[in-house]
Scaffold this motif. Structure first.
Motif, PDB file in Angstrom:
ATOM      1  N   PRO A 104       0.812  -1.220   0.000  1.00  0.00           N
ATOM      2  CA  PRO A 104       0.000   0.000   0.000  1.00  0.00           C
ATOM      3  C   PRO A 104       0.847   1.271   0.000  1.00  0.00           C
ATOM      4  N   HIS A 105       1.992   1.253   0.699  1.00  0.00           N
ATOM      5  CA  HIS A 105       2.865   2.432   0.776  1.00  0.00           C
ATOM      6  C   HIS A 105       4.312   1.991   0.631  1.00  0.00           C
ATOM      7  N   ILE A 106       5.163   2.925   0.318  1.00  0.00           N
ATOM      8  CA  ILE A 106       6.585   2.652   0.177  1.00  0.00           C
ATOM      9  C   ILE A 106       7.200   2.345   1.546  1.00  0.00           C
ATOM     10  N   ASP A 107       8.156   1.416   1.566  1.00  0.00           N
ATOM     11  CA  ASP A 107       8.871   1.118   2.807  1.00  0.00           C
ATOM     12  C   ASP A 107       9.887   2.223   3.081  1.00  0.00           C
ATOM     13  N   PRO A 108      10.026   2.658   4.323  1.00  0.00           N
ATOM     14  CA  PRO A 108      11.037   3.687   4.623  1.00  0.00           C
ATOM     15  C   PRO A 108      12.442   3.152   4.343  1.00  0.00           C
ATOM     16  N   GLU A 109      13.276   4.006   3.801  1.00  0.00           N
ATOM     17  CA  GLU A 109      14.643   3.599   3.466  1.00  0.00           C
ATOM     18  C   GLU A 109      15.383   3.049   4.674  1.00  0.00           C
ATOM     19  N   ILE A 110      15.091   3.572   5.836  1.00  0.00           N
ATOM     20  CA  ILE A 110      15.841   3.181   7.029  1.00  0.00           C
ATOM     21  C   ILE A 110      15.696   1.695   7.320  1.00  0.00           C
ATOM     22  N   SER A 111      14.650   1.068   6.774  1.00  0.00           N
ATOM     23  CA  SER A 111      14.432  -0.361   6.986  1.00  0.00           C
ATOM     24  C   SER A 111      14.970  -1.207   5.843  1.00  0.00           C
ATOM     25  N   GLN A 112      15.528  -0.567   4.807  1.00  0.00           N
ATOM     26  CA  GLN A 112      15.894  -1.299   3.603  1.00  0.00           C
ATOM     27  C   GLN A 112      17.362  -1.187   3.213  1.00  0.00           C
ATOM     28  N   VAL A 113      18.085  -0.258   3.800  1.00  0.00           N
ATOM     29  CA  VAL A 113      19.417   0.039   3.287  1.00  0.00           C
ATOM     30  C   VAL A 113      20.492  -0.287   4.319  1.00  0.00           C
ATOM     31  N   ASP A 114      21.723  -0.278   3.830  1.00  0.00           N
ATOM     32  CA  ASP A 114      22.889  -0.408   4.701  1.00  0.00           C
ATOM     33  C   ASP A 114      22.949   0.804   5.634  1.00  0.00           C
ATOM     34  N   LEU A 115      23.198   0.579   6.915  1.00  0.00           N
ATOM     35  CA  LEU A 115      23.126   1.663   7.894  1.00  0.00           C
ATOM     36  C   LEU A 115      24.488   2.096   8.421  1.00  0.00           C
ATOM     37  N   ALA A 116      25.555   1.732   7.705  1.00  0.00           N
ATOM     38  CA  ALA A 116      26.884   2.184   8.151  1.00  0.00           C
ATOM     39  C   ALA A 116      26.986   3.701   8.089  1.00  0.00           C
ATOM     40  N   GLY A 117      26.415   4.317   7.047  1.00  0.00           N
ATOM     41  CA  GLY A 117      26.443   5.775   6.945  1.00  0.00           C
ATOM     42  C   GLY A 117      25.669   6.435   8.066  1.00  0.00           C
ATOM     43  N   LEU A 118      24.520   5.863   8.412  1.00  0.00           N
ATOM     44  CA  LEU A 118      23.731   6.398   9.533  1.00  0.00           C
ATOM     45  C   LEU A 118      24.524   6.288  10.832  1.00  0.00           C
ATOM     46  N   ALA A 119      25.152   5.145  11.052  1.00  0.00           N
ATOM     47  CA  ALA A 119      25.939   4.960  12.276  1.00  0.00           C
ATOM     48  C   ALA A 119      27.084   5.962  12.351  1.00  0.00           C
ATOM     49  N   LEU A 120      27.695   6.269  11.213  1.00  0.00           N
ATOM     50  CA  LEU A 120      28.785   7.259  11.187  1.00  0.00           C
ATOM     51  C   LEU A 120      28.260   8.643  11.538  1.00  0.00           C
ATOM     52  N   GLU A 121      27.105   9.008  10.994  1.00  0.00           N
ATOM     53  CA  GLU A 121      26.523  10.320  11.294  1.00  0.00           C
ATOM     54  C   GLU A 121      26.160  10.422  12.781  1.00  0.00           C
ATOM     55  N   LEU A 122      25.596   9.361  13.344  1.00  0.00           N
ATOM     56  CA  LEU A 122      25.214   9.411  14.763  1.00  0.00           C
ATOM     57  C   LEU A 122      26.445   9.488  15.656  1.00  0.00           C
ATOM     58  N   ALA A 123      27.516   8.795  15.258  1.00  0.00           N
ATOM     59  CA  ALA A 123      28.758   8.892  16.036  1.00  0.00           C
ATOM     60  C   ALA A 123      29.293  10.321  15.986  1.00  0.00           C
ATOM     61  N   ALA A 124      29.225  10.947  14.813  1.00  0.00           N
ATOM     62  CA  ALA A 124      29.680  12.328  14.690  1.00  0.00           C
ATOM     63  C   ALA A 124      28.789  13.283  15.479  1.00  0.00           C
TER      64      ALA A 124
END
Length: 823
Positions: A354-374
């Motif tokens: 019915p709706h698009i899945d959020p990217e946060i549930s579909q992609v590699d999260l190494a970049g997110l982890a780097l941003e949160l560490a920063a």
């Protein structure tokens, strides 16, 4: 002061509610269908609010094309050129000035600004446009903005705008316990005639789209908007339409084409001309294409997904959701009734999400982890995300950062990690660019190559694997290859130049032969060593991979794959670079473990030295060992495991051991236990002191085992063995025979005639000897320790049998009365 008259767009009627919500609460959720004008009108109507105090309104767009188009549209409404009161900033373009009051930016730009200065001192309000697309960067920017507002900027206004989203959830996120106000804007829509046109079996969707365009131009009125998944499909469809010779202007709408071509796609065609716009999902919500009344929808889109081939997030073609299909169809009914052709079946439509899945549930999260560490908040649950990142995927991202050296054991950024944050690259590629030393220019080219489409187009079976060839195609215009795409090469060059500028890399020569050593910085987990036949490799993770045995890299000892086909076992290598052993040793010096072991090859002992990187054996060598405690231990283990059979057991040594064992068994101490198990268990005491510094079994076999055993028994006990348990004893015939002590009782063997005239068996150490009586053919006829009982018992039966077999020998009825015979 920006003065824009009423646009007549539906969103105008909701502006007062938006102003009131921001003035009272500081945040608002605005839902408005595509085509309502929210993207262009809302920033214009807020720019002169009292709370701006001369600061900018910053609006986020999910795509560069939409960013530029939104700024241009607002500038047109204000009667200005882009870069004056209204400007934009993307990754590779900036059009702003000191007079800019409204700034349209791509999502990653906001993240960088927040990381550099979370107070955003020159920003009065953030507008998150098209929030329903649920891009990871949008979710991250919103989480950072909410955190910054809570701790540093309580006056920062936040507007969340969307065509279709769960407004209640967004309102709760923005407002906390007191949900943010929700403003819903209506739009004028007209009926849409939905037609289902599934492609015939085996026909590509872009080929079928071209056919449907031809029919629509013939049967329907208005301009045509065709949704295709990507640039390759758009180009193919355009070429097919050109071949058909249609009387219409064919336009492409894609972020990679020049701005003037983008404008031509968005603006109405000249009077009397019809237009066919081939677009990705950029035209689904973010942009308005004038004059469209026909939509042809492939039902596909390119979306970020974790790509196991690359170990990074890449765009992959997926089916769109039902909500996206409705938004695309709605583009045909903005000004009058329209028609939407869907290139899939109605039955298939009902099974779509019915709706698009959020990217946060579909992609590699190494970049997110780097941003949160920063950001200083490595725990994502401490921030306001619409959807928390999946725990397993996030933990995998953190693990990768640790492997890349971006964070320490406590999750804090290292110096390398801080440098990586500022590069618009996946952490793997960012680490490569940061750490490549004198080869950073090469690293920038490799990063651009891996971040874009392959510069070689064609079937994988026909393409070379070598990354170095691709580097040469980019940096050396004289290099040619029949499968090379000139368009993609130009794009890679632009991206590489941008990366060099961002990373402060000076221009310099690029040595493509160093590609493997540089690539290993990004993919340290993918180092592979050749195993067996050409083209067969083992990765350091333990899995196997392969490439064609005809490929030049098939014979390399080591390669670093950058692109695998996604299979978890026995993956095909599509792109890789060779790396020599010296570079492996240098690059992984802190991880390489050298292990020396001793191993037996038959009766020969060898010392094997093996270098390993995790589960990957890099190389090994062997040589004859030198004398050492380890060598002695290996020899001793061999002796024990073989039950001492490798010792040089002479008959004298074996006899001596059996005699002492007999004494131990029947007399006890001081006679030691010299059974084989006991000797093996006490080998350190009785044998090892005599080994010296052995280097193999040859040294052991030179030992005089008899003398070693005598020393073990000790003096004077060893000298008493001959008297107590003699090697030979005299029998009635006067002959001396050997005594066998290997059984439970000492045993002798002689012909039966040699025991005539006696009834007593010999004794040793006070115990009767077991006598094996032999026939003239030296075969046992009786075994006994009771001669008298034998003569009185079974002798008669034996006598009859033996007399018949051997009539020339004596077989008396009463042997006790006979003289013993001689052999």
């Amino acid at each position: 002061m920006i003065s824009v008259p009423d646009t007549g767009l539906p969103i105008e009627s909701s502006i007062d509610e938006v102003r009131a919500a921001l003035g009272t609460h500081g945040h608002v959720v605005l839902t408005a269908p595509p085509g309502s004008g929210k993207t262009t009108v809302v920033p214009l109507r807020l720019v002169d609010e009292p709370w701006t105090e001369g600061r900018r309104i910053v609006m986020l767009e999910p795509r560069r094309l939409a960013t530029r188009a939104a700024a241009r549209r607002m500038a047109d409404l204000a009667g200005e050129s882009v870069g004056q009161s209204i400007g934009f900033v993307t990754r590779d373009e900036r059009r702003t000035s000191s007079a800019t009051q409204i700034e349209v930016i791509t999502e990653g730009i906001l993240t960088r600004r927040l990381q550099r200065d979370p107070e955003l001192p020159n920003t009065a309000a953030l507008i998150f446009d098209e929030l329903h697309e649920r891009n990871l960067q949008t979710d991250l920017g919103l989480a950072f903005a909410l955190d910054a507002r809570a701790s540093l900027r309580p006056d920062l206004k936040i507007v969340a705008m969307s065509a279709t989203i769960d407004a209640e959830r967004v309102a709760a996120l923005l407002g906390g316990q007191n949900s943010a106000p929700i403003v819903t804007a209506d739009t004028r829509t007209y009926p849409i005639d939905v037609r289902w046109e599934r492609p015939p079996r085996g026909v590509w969707v872009e080929d079928h789209a071209a056919s449907v365009v031809q029919g629509a131009l013939r049967n329907d009125t208005g301009d045509v908007l065709v949704f295709l998944p990507g640039m390759r499909a758009m180009v193919r469809c355009r070429d097919l339409l050109d071949d058909l010779g249609l009387d219409a202007d064919i336009r492409l709408l894609h972020g990679s084409i020049p701005p003037e071509d983008q404008d031509a796609a968005l603006l109405p065609s000249a009077a009397g001309r019809r237009k066919v716009v081939l677009s990705t999902d950029i035209a689904e919500t973010s942009l308005t294409v004038e004059g469209v009344r026909i939509v042809i929808d492939s039902g596909q889109a390119r979306a970020p997904r974790l790509d196991l081939r690359h170990g990074m997030t890449r765009l992959q073609t997926i089916p769109i959701s039902r909500a996206s299909a409705e938004q695309r169809a709605g583009r045909a009914g903005r000004t009058e009734p329209g028609v939407a052709y869907r290139l899939w079946s109605k039955l298939e439509h009902g099974g779509r999400r019915p709706h698009i899945d959020p990217e946060i549930s579909q992609v590699d999260l190494a970049g997110l982890a780097l941003e949160l560490a920063a950001w200083g908040t490595p725990d994502p649950s401490a921030l306001g995300f619409l959807d928390q990142p999946p725990a397993k995927a996030y933990a995998g991202g953190v693990e990768l950062l640790g492997m890349l050296g971006a964070i320490d054991d406590r999750g804090r950024l290292t110096e390398t990690g801080r440098a990586m944050v500022d590069l618009p690259l996946h952490p793997r590629l960012a680490r490569m660019v940061v750490d490549a030393g004198e080869h950073r220019a090469l690293a920038a080219v490799i990063a651009a190559l891996l971040d874009e489409r392959d510069v070689l187009h064609g079937h994988p079976d026909d393409l070379p694997v070598d990354l170095g060839l691709r580097v040469r195609l980019v940096v050396d215009p004289s290099v040619r290859h029949p499968a090379a795409s000139v368009r993609t090469i130009r794009r890679v060059r632009r991206v590489a130049d941008d990366l060099r500028r961002r990373a402060g890399i000076p221009d310099g020569a690029v040595d493509a032969d160093r590609s493997g050593a540089v690539l290993a910085l990004a993919f340290p987990d993918r180092l592979a060593v050749r195993r067996g036949s050409p083209g067969r490799f083992q990765l350091r993770t333990g899995t196997t991979a392969w490439l064609s045995d005809r490929d030049p890299l098939a014979v390399e000892a080591f390669v670093v794959p950058a692109d695998l086909d996604g299979k978890r076992k026995d993956a095909r290598i599509r792109v890789a670079a060779p790396i020599d052993a010296d570079d492996v040793a240098l690059r992984f010096a802190h991880e390489v473990r050298e292990r020396t072991t001793l191993e037996w090859d038959g009766d020969e002992l060898w010392e094997r030295t093996e270098r390993k990187l995790g589960g990957l054996a890099l190389d090994s060598s062997r040589r004859r060992p030198s004398s050492s405690s380890a060598t002695t231990d290996a020899i001793v283990r061999r002796l024990v495991d073989g039950e001492l059979r490798d010792l040089a057991w002479t008959s004298a040594a074996s006899e001596f051991r059996s005699r002492v064992e007999f004494l131990h068994r029947h007399a006890g101490p001081p006679w030691p236990d010299v059974s084989i198990p006991a000797l093996a268990a006490s080998i350190d005491d009785w044998l090892v002191p005599y080994l010296g510094e052995p280097m193999g079994l040859d040294d052991v076999r030179r030992l005089d085992v008899l003398q070693v055993l005598r020393n073990h028994v000790g003096y004077p006990a060893a000298s008493e063995v001959e008297q107590l348990v003699p090697r030979e004893i005299e029998i009635p015939s006067g002959r001396r025979v050997a005594v066998d002590y290997s059984g439970e009782q000492p045993t002798i063997a002689a012909r039966v005639q040699e025991f005539f005239g006696t009834t007593d068996a010999p004794r040793i150490a006070g115990r009767p000897v077991r006598v094996m009586l032999l026939s003239p053919a030296d075969r046992p006829v009786q075994i006994t320790t009771d001669l008298e009982g034998f003569w009185d018992g079974s002798w008669q039966e034996v006598r009859k049998d033996m007399a018949g077999r051997y009539p020339k020998h004596r077989w008396p009825e009463d042997p006790r009365a006979e003289e013993p015979g001689r052999r």
